[in-house]
Motif scaffolding. Sequence first.
Motif, PDB file in Angstrom:
ATOM      1  N   UNK A   1       7.255  44.194  41.834  1.00  0.00           N
ATOM      2  CA  UNK A   1       7.211  45.637  41.956  1.00  0.00           C
ATOM      3  C   UNK A   1       7.918  46.254  40.754  1.00  0.00           C
ATOM      4  N   UNK A   2       7.314  47.302  40.202  1.00  0.00           N
ATOM      5  CA  UNK A   2       7.878  48.001  39.056  1.00  0.00           C
ATOM      6  C   UNK A   2       8.336  49.389  39.506  1.00  0.00           C
ATOM      7  N   UNK A   3       9.280  49.950  38.772  1.00  0.00           N
ATOM      8  CA  UNK A   3       9.762  51.289  39.091  1.00  0.00           C
ATOM      9  C   UNK A   3       9.864  52.119  37.825  1.00  0.00           C
ATOM     10  N   UNK A   4       9.848  53.419  38.026  1.00  0.00           N
ATOM     11  CA  UNK A   4       9.941  54.370  36.922  1.00  0.00           C
ATOM     12  C   UNK A   4      10.694  55.595  37.413  1.00  0.00           C
ATOM     13  N   UNK A   5      11.608  56.082  36.589  1.00  0.00           N
ATOM     14  CA  UNK A   5      12.325  57.323  36.857  1.00  0.00           C
ATOM     15  C   UNK A   5      11.971  58.312  35.761  1.00  0.00           C
ATOM     16  N   UNK A   6      11.709  59.543  36.147  1.00  0.00           N
ATOM     17  CA  UNK A   6      11.284  60.578  35.205  1.00  0.00           C
ATOM     18  C   UNK A   6      12.206  60.631  33.979  1.00  0.00           C
ATOM     19  N   UNK A   7      11.596  60.806  32.811  1.00  0.00           N
ATOM     20  CA  UNK A   7      12.347  60.832  31.554  1.00  0.00           C
ATOM     21  C   UNK A   7      12.909  62.219  31.226  1.00  0.00           C
ATOM     22  N   UNK A   8      12.544  63.225  32.028  1.00  0.00           N
ATOM     23  CA  UNK A   8      13.049  64.579  31.784  1.00  0.00           C
ATOM     24  C   UNK A   8      14.482  64.677  32.310  1.00  0.00           C
ATOM     25  N   UNK A   9      15.425  65.047  31.454  1.00  0.00           N
ATOM     26  CA  UNK A   9      16.820  65.147  31.885  1.00  0.00           C
ATOM     27  C   UNK A   9      16.974  66.057  33.106  1.00  0.00           C
ATOM     28  N   UNK A  10      17.739  65.579  34.073  1.00  0.00           N
ATOM     29  CA  UNK A  10      18.007  66.347  35.275  1.00  0.00           C
ATOM     30  C   UNK A  10      16.980  66.172  36.382  1.00  0.00           C
ATOM     31  N   UNK A  11      15.903  65.477  36.108  1.00  0.00           N
ATOM     32  CA  UNK A  11      14.865  65.263  37.119  1.00  0.00           C
ATOM     33  C   UNK A  11      15.100  63.909  37.785  1.00  0.00           C
ATOM     34  N   UNK A  12      15.111  63.893  39.108  1.00  0.00           N
ATOM     35  CA  UNK A  12      15.391  62.642  39.820  1.00  0.00           C
ATOM     36  C   UNK A  12      14.136  61.993  40.407  1.00  0.00           C
ATOM     37  N   UNK A  13      12.945  62.488  40.031  1.00  0.00           N
ATOM     38  CA  UNK A  13      11.697  61.929  40.551  1.00  0.00           C
ATOM     39  C   UNK A  13      11.539  60.478  40.116  1.00  0.00           C
ATOM     40  N   UNK A  14      11.020  59.661  41.027  1.00  0.00           N
ATOM     41  CA  UNK A  14      10.755  58.265  40.685  1.00  0.00           C
ATOM     42  C   UNK A  14       9.570  57.755  41.486  1.00  0.00           C
ATOM     43  N   UNK A  15       9.005  56.645  41.037  1.00  0.00           N
ATOM     44  CA  UNK A  15       7.881  56.035  41.723  1.00  0.00           C
ATOM     45  C   UNK A  15       7.945  54.522  41.561  1.00  0.00           C
ATOM     46  N   UNK A  16       7.236  53.831  42.453  1.00  0.00           N
ATOM     47  CA  UNK A  16       7.176  52.366  42.426  1.00  0.00           C
ATOM     48  C   UNK A  16       5.733  51.937  42.583  1.00  0.00           C
ATOM     49  N   UNK A  17       5.344  50.875  41.927  1.00  0.00           N
ATOM     50  CA  UNK A  17       4.002  50.317  42.072  1.00  0.00           C
ATOM     51  C   UNK A  17       3.982  48.914  41.489  1.00  0.00           C
ATOM     52  N   UNK A  18       3.025  48.118  41.925  1.00  0.00           N
ATOM     53  CA  UNK A  18       2.815  46.797  41.335  1.00  0.00           C
ATOM     54  C   UNK A  18       2.177  46.923  39.948  1.00  0.00           C
ATOM     55  N   UNK A  19       1.406  47.999  39.749  1.00  0.00           N
ATOM     56  CA  UNK A  19       0.613  48.166  38.527  1.00  0.00           C
ATOM     57  C   UNK A  19       1.222  49.194  37.572  1.00  0.00           C
ATOM     58  N   UNK A  20       1.380  48.808  36.319  1.00  0.00           N
ATOM     59  CA  UNK A  20       1.887  49.723  35.298  1.00  0.00           C
ATOM     60  C   UNK A  20       0.960  50.924  35.141  1.00  0.00           C
ATOM     61  N   UNK A  21      -0.340  50.695  35.172  1.00  0.00           N
ATOM     62  CA  UNK A  21      -1.300  51.795  35.009  1.00  0.00           C
ATOM     63  C   UNK A  21      -1.150  52.845  36.103  1.00  0.00           C
ATOM     64  N   UNK A  22      -0.861  52.426  37.322  1.00  0.00           N
ATOM     65  CA  UNK A  22      -0.668  53.365  38.421  1.00  0.00           C
ATOM     66  C   UNK A  22       0.607  54.172  38.215  1.00  0.00           C
TER      67      UNK A  22
END
Length: 60
Positions: A1-22
């Motif tokens: 499982x991969x994760x990503x956190x928004x790169x905009x300073x101050x934003x706490x949005x994140x997502x997880x997926x098996x696929x990088x494209x998703x």
Amino acid sequence: MKQYECIVPGCSWQTHSEEEAEIVRRAAEHMRSAHDGMTVRESTVDQIKAHIREADTASS
């Protein structure tokens, strides 16, 4: 499982997926909707990809 956190300073949005494209798709959609119509260019996609990490699978 991969994760990503928004790169905009101050934003706490994140997502997880098996696929990088998703993750890239979700992140681009988030950028446009949550950050005032931000334009997602190829350089932005490259930044998103650079910030994708393996999800922490350690249990508490």
